[in-house]
Design a protein around this motif. Structure first.
Motif, short mmCIF file in Angstrom:
data_model
loop_
_atom_site.label_atom_id
_atom_site.label_comp_id
_atom_site.label_asym_id
_atom_site.label_seq_id
_atom_site.Cartn_x
_atom_site.Cartn_y
_atom_site.Cartn_z
N ILE A 364 -62.41 41.63 24.71
CA ILE A 364 -63.06 40.46 24.10
C ILE A 364 -61.98 39.43 23.80
O ILE A 364 -60.86 39.78 23.46
N GLY A 365 -62.31 38.17 23.92
CA GLY A 365 -61.35 37.14 23.57
C GLY A 365 -60.43 36.79 24.72
O GLY A 365 -60.79 36.93 25.89
N PRO A 367 -56.43 37.07 26.63
CA PRO A 367 -55.45 38.15 26.78
C PRO A 367 -54.46 38.26 25.63
O PRO A 367 -54.12 39.36 25.21
N LYS A 368 -54.02 37.12 25.09
CA LYS A 368 -53.02 37.20 24.02
C LYS A 368 -53.61 37.19 22.62
O LYS A 368 -52.93 37.51 21.65
N SER A 369 -54.84 36.75 22.50
CA SER A 369 -55.52 36.82 21.21
C SER A 369 -56.84 37.53 21.45
O SER A 369 -57.81 36.93 21.88
N THR A 370 -56.84 38.84 21.18
CA THR A 370 -58.02 39.61 21.51
C THR A 370 -59.04 39.60 20.38
O THR A 370 -58.72 39.25 19.25
N VAL A 389 -66.79 34.16 16.30
CA VAL A 389 -66.87 33.92 17.74
C VAL A 389 -65.72 34.62 18.44
O VAL A 389 -64.68 34.88 17.84
N PRO A 390 -65.88 34.90 19.75
CA PRO A 390 -64.75 35.47 20.47
C PRO A 390 -63.60 34.47 20.50
O PRO A 390 -63.83 33.27 20.58
N VAL A 434 -59.81 28.05 21.20
CA VAL A 434 -59.22 28.45 19.93
C VAL A 434 -58.60 29.84 20.02
O VAL A 434 -59.30 30.82 20.21
N ASP A 435 -57.29 29.91 19.94
CA ASP A 435 -56.62 31.18 19.67
C ASP A 435 -55.32 30.88 18.95
O ASP A 435 -54.99 29.72 18.71
N PHE A 436 -54.59 31.93 18.58
CA PHE A 436 -53.39 31.74 17.76
C PHE A 436 -52.43 30.74 18.40
O PHE A 436 -51.90 29.86 17.75
#
Ligand SMILES: Cc1cc2nc3c(=O)[nH]c(=O)nc-3n(C[C@H](O)[C@H](O)[C@H](O)COP(=O)(O)O)c2cc1C
Ligand code: FES
Lengths: 618, 149
Positions: A364-365, A367-370, A389-390, A434-436
């Motif tokens: 889910i999400g 590859p680097k922020s699962t 959300v994912p 949106v991820d880290f």
């Protein structure tokens, strides 16, 4: 009731499921923070009162639940009827009897209380059909809204403590760590450090005892995900903590909760007591030979205490001053012993990872922020609330599809993430996934998950000034760059907002920011200039308007605006006159009102109360 | 101000008498007296065996503690980010004008205290005002009068 073995737990689970399935219909009254602020407690009490009096076949007051935050706070108080998912919004005491008679005794749906889709104007019956819910995926928030706020039997019925039993009886501590590593879970408290790696580091340090701490300080203004989890599903956090403790060999843990969250303090404590009573905390848990117990520690309302080393000081009863970063908590943490400290949401994810496997989570999400991330979507957004959300969902999907766009159809201006350590992103960044890492690259930060939407009535200079003033207040004062640097940065931001600054001041601010970032001791100072840096990066024009033209385009900065009453719109209703604390407004009933500019202190109260849009800001 | 300090012992007895209990003890004292009376701080220092200077340092570090008596009705205006952009300052300003005190102060008759708090986690209902622990969402400037009655 003591559960001594994994088999007994499974047996109990069957009983608990039978209990929750006893009544086919259930009524969920949301008692999350948003709904409570709108009077949900009164609605719930009314349900209880009436249900105790009435006799309804196949239903009883036991089938009515006070749940944690269901998410759609903007529409609260919410009442949901399961299993049909009938979703009633803005329920008042007066609606309770009708709901009982029509929707509980009979099978009728009350049209009036349903949610209206703003795009199609159609009433929607089931919550899962509403865009706000349809686009979400809930892991950390999996149980919230579906059970009584903190009831261990219902938690067990929803597969609670299954992951604990699996860890203790079928896995070695190293296997647990391996599974969490495989999941790719990164800390949800802001920095995004890989959780499995943190646990592995702590586990191998030969200095005992080890400690586990849950960070429930949630100091970012505008964020309430952790509050919702601690209040609505505290057992998932406790289960996560026990699994972590097993993995790193700790026997004592602490939950640090903000004291501004009184219900979270109560519910966490209640959940701990229940878990102890059921033998899931204490000595020799499920006959595994493993002992663990948890204490609650209440914070004292200091933002810096969310920082890990400051938090540990606070747990030890001291002033919460952080220390230099190179001393790592996994080596020297609480009482100078190896400590694993994780955020509430990080822990809430752990049981699911153990049950379904790290590989499942990693799918889910991005590859680097699962996995998924919970956000509190608030501000000038139409459908605000608690969402999950994912990772990799775009800001546009979050704000427009889930959030339904901007309040009153005004233009979007910016979205603020990451609280005082984060920044504001403009519409050109709306398609950012949106991820880290993407958020940090764009000059903002994931933070703990507050997402505050701003429209054209929000001034970015004012926002930067606001965060700087917050940080000046909250800086612990231990290191000079943060204590003095942020102070000066704030002073310059004030000068801009008052039209006293020059363009050189902007250069000064940028230099000063660089120094603060390099020189500060902890994350508070290091990321403190972000609200300024991100707004100057994307909204330089607005800063220049304040400096060169002495104007605040958004109409917020007091020194640069004036309020006037428009003669063609004012109907002399006297509303503005009666709220004006400066007595700056004159006029008779039914006649045009006038603002005396010499007396006006630009507080904006008149603008806020005028129902005819007769007050103009220039 | 005169206080009944007999409650102090009960509070001390709830916790291990070690420096680690300092914050919890102060929180309970604060809850009981609505502020931290000087005598209670001295007693705490003695019982937990912590220097009085440290008790003072902790009491002034955390926002939750007040060293001056607070009013019967504590009006806390949330000035968290969401409440800020939804007009919390105007409400605060209005309350300050009506009660003739600033945030953090108490009226002379000890009836009202105004405080600010940075986010109470009810942001969807912004702006939020908490009157002695009761949450009110969607507060308007024109509600200020009622809050001070
Ligand atoms: C000033 C400051 C405030 C913080 N506040 C919080 C907070 O309120 N909640 C939180 O979980 N982490 C907060 N953090 C991050 C913690 O230091 C820590 O990284 C985190 O809790 C680790 O847990 P995680 O790996 O599960 O995210 C803060 C950090 C700083 C520098
Ligand atoms: S900002 Fe006021 S409740 Fe969160």
């Amino acid at each position: 009731m003591m559960i001594k073995t994994a088999q007994q737990l499974e047996k109990l689970r069957k009983e608990c499921i039978a209990e929750t399935d006893k009544y086919p219909k259930k009524v969920m009254v949301c008692c999350g923070p948003g709904c409570l602020a709108n009077g949900a407690q009164k609605v719930s009490d009314e349900f209880k009162k009436q249900l105790k009096k009435k006799r309804i076949k196949g239903f009883s007051v036991e089938a009515m639940k006070e749940t944690g935050c269901h998410g759609f706070c903007e529409m609260g108080p919410l009442v949901v009827i399961e299993p049909d998912q009938t979703f009633y919004t803005k329920v008042k005491i007066g609606d309770v009897e009708e709901i009982i008679e029509e929707s509980i005794r009979k099978e009728n749906v009350i049209e009036r209380l349903l949610y209206t889709d703003p795009n199609t104007d159609k009433k929607i019956e089931k919550y899962s059909d509403i865009d706000f819910y349809a686009k979400q995926e809930r892991i950390a928030l999996r149980n919230i809204g579906h059970m009584n706020q903190c009831d261990i039997r219902e938690y067990i019925a929803l597969d609670g403590y299954k992951a604990l039993a699996k860890s203790l009886t079928k896995m070695k501590p190293d296997d647990v760590i391996e599974e969490v590593k495989k999941s790719g879970l990164r800390g949800r408290g802001g920095a995004g450090f890989p959780t499995g790696r943190k646990w592995a580091q702590c586990a191998k340090i030969d200095d005992w005892p080890h400690y586990v701490i849950c960070n429930g300080d949630e100091g970012d203004p505008g964020a309430f995900m952790d509050r919702a989890i601690m209040e609505g599903d505290p057992h998932s956090v406790i289960e996560g903590m026990i699994i972590a403790a097993y993995a790193v060999g700790a026997h004592e843990g602490y939950v640090y909760v903000r004291e501004e969250y009184p219900l979270a303090v109560v519910n966490i404590q209640k959940a701990i007591d229940q878990a102890r009573e059921y033998g899931l905390l204490g000595a020799n848990i499920l006959k595994s030979g493993f002992d663990f117990d948890i204490k609650v520690s209440r914070g004292g309302g200091a933002f810096v205490c969310g920082e890990s080393s400051a938090l540990m000081k606070s747990v030890a009863g001291e002033v919460g001053e952080p220390r230099a970063k190179y001393i790592r908590s996994v080596v020297k943490g609480l009482f100078d012993k190896p400590t694993v400290l994780n955020n509430v949401e990080s822990f809430a994810n752990v049981p699911v990872i153990i049950s379904k496997g790290g590989k499942w989570f990693a799918g889910i999400g991005t590859p680097k922020s699962t996995g998924t991330k919970a956000f509190s979507l608030v501000g000038k957004v139409r459908n605000g609330g608690l969402i999950e959300v994912p990772m990799g969902t775009t800001l546009r999907e979050i704000i427009y599809d889930i959030g339904g766009g901007i309040l009153d159809n005004r233009p979007f201006k910016a979205v603020q993430t990451g609280g005082p350590s984060g920044g504001c992103l403009p519409d050109s960044k709306l398609d950012l996934e949106v991820d880290f890492d993407t958020l940090t690259e764009a000059g903002s930060m994931m933070g703990s998950g507050g997402m505050i939407v701003m429209d054209d009535h929000t001034c970015v200079v004012d926002v930067a000034k606001y965060f700087l003033s917050f940080l000046v207040d909250e800086s612990c004062g231990k290191c000079v760059p943060c204590r003095e640097g942020l102070y000066q940065l704030h002073a310059l931001a004030v000068a801009i907002s008052e039209g006293r600054a020059t363009e050189e001041d902007l250069d000064k601010m940028e230099q000063l920011s660089e120094m603060i970032v390099i020189g500060s001791l902890c994350g508070l100072g290091k990321s403190g200039p972000n609200p300024f840096l991100s707004t100057i990066r994307y909204f330089r024009e607005e800063y220049l308007a304040h400096i060169r033209d002495k104007k605040c385009p958004a109409g917020v900065c007091r020194e640069l605006i004036r309020y006037d009453i428009m003669a063609d719109k004012c109907d002399g209703c006297m509303a503005c006159l009666s709220v004006c604390a400066q007595h700056a407004i004159t006029g008779k009933k039914g006649e045009l009102h006038i603002i005396n500019q010499d007396k006006c202190d630009k507080c904006g109260a008149c603008y806020a109360v005028c129902t005819r849009d007769a007050i103009e800001i220039t | 101000m005169k206080h009944d300090f007999s409650k102090l012992q009960e509070i001390f007895d709830k916790y291990p008498k070690t420096p680690q209990s300092l914050i919890s003890v102060l929180q309970d004292i604060h809850k009981e007296y609505r502020y931290l009376p000087c005598h209670a701080l001295e007693e705490t220092a003695r019982v937990l065996d912590v220097p009085l200077s440290k008790v003072f340092s902790v009491s002034t570090f955390y926002n939750a503690f007040s060293l001056t008596p607070r009013g019967e009705r504590v009006i806390r205006v949330c000035t968290g980010t969401t409440c800020h952009i939804r007009g919390a300052n105007q409400i605060l300003h209005q309350l300050e004008e009506l009660l003739n005190i600033k945030a953090g102060e108490t009226t002379e008759d000890l009836k009202f205290t105004i405080e600010v708090v940075a986010c109470v986690g009810a942001c969807s209902m912004a702006p939020v005002v908490i009157v002695n622990d009761e949450f009110r969402g969607g507060v308007k400037v024109s509600d200020a009068k009622r809050l001070t009655k």
